[in-house]
Write a protein that holds these residues in place. Structure first.
Motif, short mmCIF file in Angstrom:
data_model
loop_
_atom_site.label_atom_id
_atom_site.label_comp_id
_atom_site.label_asym_id
_atom_site.label_seq_id
_atom_site.Cartn_x
_atom_site.Cartn_y
_atom_site.Cartn_z
N ALA A 21 0.81 -1.04 -0.12
CA ALA A 21 -0.12 0.01 -0.04
C ALA A 21 0.76 1.08 0.14
CB ALA A 21 -0.79 0.06 1.27
N GLU A 22 1.97 1.24 0.64
CA GLU A 22 2.77 2.63 0.92
C GLU A 22 3.57 2.59 -0.60
OE1 GLU A 22 4.19 2.32 5.61
OE2 GLU A 22 5.11 1.10 4.10
N GLU A 23 3.80 1.50 -1.07
CA GLU A 23 4.54 1.57 -2.48
C GLU A 23 3.48 2.35 -3.59
OE1 GLU A 23 6.65 -1.31 -4.38
OE2 GLU A 23 7.84 -1.99 -2.59
N ALA A 24 2.24 1.90 -3.16
CA ALA A 24 1.18 2.56 -4.17
C ALA A 24 0.83 4.13 -3.75
CB ALA A 24 -0.02 1.66 -4.40
N GLY A 25 1.43 4.50 -2.91
CA GLY A 25 1.02 5.88 -2.45
C GLY A 25 -0.32 5.93 -1.82
N ILE A 26 -0.48 4.94 -0.98
CA ILE A 26 -1.91 4.68 -0.22
C ILE A 26 -1.45 5.12 1.02
CG2 ILE A 26 -3.89 3.34 0.68
CD1 ILE A 26 -3.40 1.81 -1.96
N ARG A 27 -1.83 6.17 1.74
CA ARG A 27 -1.69 6.45 3.01
C ARG A 27 -2.83 5.77 3.93
NH1 ARG A 27 -0.43 12.65 4.32
NH2 ARG A 27 0.34 11.76 6.12
N LEU A 39 -8.41 -1.95 -1.75
CA LEU A 39 -9.12 -2.91 -2.42
C LEU A 39 -8.70 -3.05 -4.03
CD1 LEU A 39 -11.69 -4.88 -2.10
CD2 LEU A 39 -13.01 -2.96 -3.09
N VAL A 40 -8.67 -1.60 -4.44
CA VAL A 40 -8.25 -1.55 -6.08
C VAL A 40 -6.87 -2.26 -5.67
CG1 VAL A 40 -7.28 -0.17 -7.72
CG2 VAL A 40 -9.48 0.44 -6.37
N LEU A 41 -5.90 -2.06 -5.29
CA LEU A 41 -4.38 -2.52 -5.11
C LEU A 41 -4.50 -3.98 -5.18
CD1 LEU A 41 -1.38 -2.12 -5.37
CD2 LEU A 41 -1.65 -1.69 -2.77
N THR A 42 -5.34 -4.54 -4.27
CA THR A 42 -5.53 -5.88 -3.97
C THR A 42 -5.96 -6.71 -5.21
OG1 THR A 42 -6.15 -5.67 -1.67
CG2 THR A 42 -6.70 -7.81 -2.65
N THR A 43 -6.98 -5.91 -6.07
CA THR A 43 -7.40 -6.56 -7.27
C THR A 43 -6.15 -6.62 -8.12
OG1 THR A 43 -9.44 -5.58 -6.82
CG2 THR A 43 -9.20 -6.52 -9.12
N LEU A 44 -5.27 -5.57 -8.32
CA LEU A 44 -4.36 -5.80 -9.26
C LEU A 44 -3.26 -6.66 -8.69
CD1 LEU A 44 -4.11 -1.79 -9.49
CD2 LEU A 44 -5.18 -3.25 -10.95
N GLY A 65 -7.43 9.98 -11.19
CA GLY A 65 -8.66 10.30 -10.24
C GLY A 65 -9.40 9.32 -9.86
N TYR A 66 -9.21 7.79 -9.99
CA TYR A 66 -10.13 6.91 -9.39
C TYR A 66 -9.67 6.62 -8.32
CZ TYR A 66 -10.25 7.21 -14.52
OH TYR A 66 -10.66 7.61 -15.98
N ARG A 67 -9.88 7.34 -7.37
CA ARG A 67 -9.50 7.03 -5.89
C ARG A 67 -10.64 6.50 -5.11
NH1 ARG A 67 -4.27 8.82 -5.47
NH2 ARG A 67 -4.57 8.63 -2.86
N THR A 68 -11.92 6.73 -5.49
CA THR A 68 -13.19 6.32 -4.91
C THR A 68 -14.08 5.49 -5.49
OG1 THR A 68 -14.36 8.40 -5.54
CG2 THR A 68 -12.95 8.77 -3.60
N PRO A 69 -14.97 4.48 -4.97
CA PRO A 69 -15.79 3.87 -5.86
C PRO A 69 -16.50 4.63 -6.72
CG PRO A 69 -16.37 3.75 -3.41
CD PRO A 69 -15.05 4.47 -3.44
N GLU A 70 -17.13 5.84 -6.34
CA GLU A 70 -17.91 6.56 -7.09
C GLU A 70 -17.20 6.98 -8.50
OE1 GLU A 70 -19.26 7.33 -2.85
OE2 GLU A 70 -17.17 7.16 -3.91
N ALA A 71 -15.85 7.50 -8.38
CA ALA A 71 -15.07 7.84 -9.50
C ALA A 71 -14.97 6.69 -10.37
CB ALA A 71 -13.93 8.65 -9.14
N MET A 72 -14.54 5.43 -9.95
CA MET A 72 -14.26 4.42 -10.53
C MET A 72 -15.43 3.83 -11.32
SD MET A 72 -11.76 2.34 -11.26
CE MET A 72 -10.49 2.06 -9.97
N ALA A 73 -16.43 4.12 -10.80
CA ALA A 73 -17.93 3.47 -11.40
C ALA A 73 -18.25 4.50 -12.40
CB ALA A 73 -19.00 3.31 -10.33
N ARG A 74 -17.96 5.89 -12.27
CA ARG A 74 -18.20 6.71 -13.10
C ARG A 74 -17.29 6.60 -14.58
NH1 ARG A 74 -18.67 10.46 -9.15
NH2 ARG A 74 -16.51 11.37 -9.63
#
Length: 219
Positions: A21-27, A39-44, A65-74
Motif C-alpha cells: 500500500a505504501e509503495e502504491a502511495g496509499i496512506r 481494495l483496488v491495489l488488492t485486485t491488481l 482520479g479513480y480513488r473512490t468507488p464513485e469515481a471508478m464507477a463513473r
C-alpha cells in the motif's frame, strides 16, 4: 529474541520494509478512501503479474482520479483500460477494467462506498472478512490474504495475520515459520511491514546475499 534474529529482521525491514500500500502511495487509514484504494491495489496484485507492475498500475489509476468507488464507477471501461495501460498493466487490462467497475458498483450498492461497514459486519472474524472480500469479482483467496495482511495495520482485530506466503518467506531466510513466533519479532503495528518483507523474500528467486549470510549464521 536472539541477536542474529534481531539482525535478520532489521536487514529485512531495511531492505523490504514498505508495505505494498505504501509503495502504491496509499496512506492507509480507517477511512473510506484509503480502504477502497487498498481494495483496488488488492485486485491488481491478485492477477498473475509482477507486484511492481500492479503497484505502478494502481498509481496510474489513482493519478487518473479513480480513488473512490464513485469515481471508478463513473469512469468508462475504456478509461480504466487506458489508465491500466499507462501503468504497463497490459496482459489482464481488459478483464481487470471490467472487474474494477463491478467491484466499485458492489462497494457502492452493498457498503454505500465505505468498507468500514464491511469491517463492522465481519466483526473481527477472519473467516467472515475473507468470505466478504471474495465476493468482489477480482479477489479470490490470494487477494483476501493480501487485503487482510495489509489492513491489519489499521484494523487491529485482525492481528496477527500471517498467511502461507509470509511463512514461506520466513522459512527461506531461517526465521520461525509459525505465525505465533513471527508475531513477537516486531511491535504489533509493524506486522504489515514484516509481512510484506517476507512476501517479497518468498517471491524473490535469489534473496540478497546479506540476508542469506545472516540466515546461515542463524542455522
Amino acid at each position: 529474541m536472539p541477536d542474529r534474529s534481531t539482525e535478520l529482521v532489521r536487514r529485512l525491514m531495511d531492505r523490504y520494509g514498505s508495505t505494498f500500500a505504501e509503495e502504491a502511495g496509499i496512506r492507509l487509514a480507517d477511512r473510506p478512501g484509503p480502504l477502497y484504494q487498498l481494495l483496488v491495489l488488492t485486485t491488481l496484485l491478485s492477477a498473475r503479474i509482477s507486484a511492481g507492475v500492479a503497484v505502478a498500475a494502481a498509481r496510474a489509476l489513482f493519478g487518473a482520479g479513480y480513488r473512490t468507488p464513485e469515481a471508478m464507477a463513473r469512469a468508462s471501461w475504456q478509461q480504466r483500460v487506458d489508465a491500466l495501460g499507462r501503468g504497463h498493466y497490459r496482459r489482464y487490462d481488459e478483464r481487470t477494467a471490467t472487474e474494477l467497475g463491478d467491484e466499485a458498483q458492489l462497494c457502492l450498492d452493498r457498503w454505500r462506498g465505505d468498507l468500514r461497514r464491511l469491517r463492522a459486519e465481519a466483526d473481527g472474524q477472519v473467516r467472515s472478512l475473507r468470505s466478504m472480500l471474495v465476493e468482489f469479482s477480482g479477489i479470490g483467496p490470494t487477494g483476501a490474504d493480501i487485503f487482510t495482511r495489509e489492513v491489519q495495520g489499521v484494523w487491529p482485530e485482525y492481528r496477527p495475520y500471517l498467511d502461507r506466503k509470509v511463512t514461506a518467506g520466513a522459512t527461506k531466510v531461517g526465521l520461525p515459520a509459525k505465525p505465533e513466533s513471527l508475531t513477537g519479532l516486531v511491535p504489533p503495528k509493524e506486522l504489515p511491514r514484516l509481512a510484506s518483507a517476507l512476501v517479497r523474500v518468498a517471491l524473490d528467486r535469489t534473496p540478497p546475499d546479506d540476508l542469506v549470510r545472516t540466515a546461515r549464521r542463524r542455522a
